[in-house]
Design an enzyme around this catalytic site. Structure first.
Site: not given
Length: 282
Positions: A81, A83, A90, A126, A170-171, A215, A238, A241
């Site tokens: 991941d 962030d 983030e 967001r 990554s998201g 992912k 972390d 997700n």
């Protein structure tokens, strides 16, 4: 099982206390600035794990219990991941700060990472708050705020030397993952595309969202391309997700993660850096 203990600050008597809980002695295996100890032939039980969880966390000691044969060379892919894992921030929260909206966005981010809010919804909400922001804010975040997590450079150097391929999944956003891929010499990267029109963020993501399912699919797709199984992958994350891709990995590593992730990961690094995986797989 081998019990590996690591700490940036613990005294030797604290290490010996933890080893005594496991009924074994601790051998110092520290190297390259990493403070680590190994306890061989530990018999794992639910009671012992509960003791280790409590004692190690209160003493700021990270522990890992793995079969004694586990080696870095057993793995062929490292999936990370971005962030709050490979990097300390983030990115979307820092972008929002340019709009004076960091508290609102950070609150949604935290809820999503704890697993309290569905990721697609959280990202859509967001990103919508960023509508109208000058796209130059992305470069400012990259230049001024983005930093690698402790131990990231050492970890990447070691896995590359071992011939392990690297994937950043990554998201977050391609603006950052593409640059990280280039600057760090990573093999693969996959994330979301922010829509930008006339130099402004539109508040939308282009295409499908890279959520927990995507992912996992990405890890599985890259493994297939490499002709390996997901069991030959190390996956680090972390947030909630990350759990799907961590669940299919041969070794799942929670890095300074939310409680739900620490509980389910094979290894949790709460205090040492990302290079904490190296003594575990020495």
């Amino acid at each position: 099982m081998n019990l590996i203990l690591q700490s940036l600050s613990a005294e030797r008597n604290a290490i010996d206390h933890i080893a005594a809980l496991a009924g074994v002695a601790a051998v110092d295996i520290s190297s390259a600035g990493r403070h680590a100890w190994r306890c061989d032939n530990v018999t794992l039980s639910d009671a012992l794990k509960a003791q280790l969880d409590a004692a190690c966390y209160s003493a700021r000691i990270d522990y890992a219990l793995l079969p004694s044969a586990s080696k870095l060379s057993d793995f062929k892919l490292l999936a990370m991941d971005m962030d709050s894992t490979l990097i300390t921030i983030e990115c979307i929260d820092e972008i929002a700060d340019m709009q004076g909206l960091k508290p609102q966005v950070s609150e949604i981010t935290e809820a999503a990472m704890r697993g309290e809010l569905e990721f697609n919804e959280s990202l859509t909400r967001r990103v919508a708050l960023l509508k109208g922001l000058d796209a130059g804010a992305l470069q400012r975040v990259y230049d001024e705020r983005l930093q690698l997590s402790p131990g990231a450079g050492e970890m990447l150097a070691a896995v590359k030397a071992a011939g392990i391929k690297t994937l950043l999944v990554s998201g977050g956003f391609t603006f950052f993952t593409d640059r990280m891929k280039t600057s760090l010499g990573l093999d693969y990267a996959h994330s979301n595309v922010l829509e930008i029109i006339n130099g402004k963020l539109t508040g939308k993501v282009v295409g499908s969202i890279v959520n927990a399912d995507e992912k996992q699919r990405t890890v599985e797709r890259v493994c297939a391309e490499l002709n390996i199984t997901p069991g030959q992958a190390i996956v680090m994350g972390d947030g909630a997700n990350d759990l799907n891709m961590m669940n299919v990995a041969g070794l799942s590593v929670a890095f300074r993660a939310k409680p739900v992730v620490r509980k389910k990961a094979g290894v949790a690094l709460n205090f040492v850096g990302l290079d904490g995986i190296l003594p575990i797989l020495a």
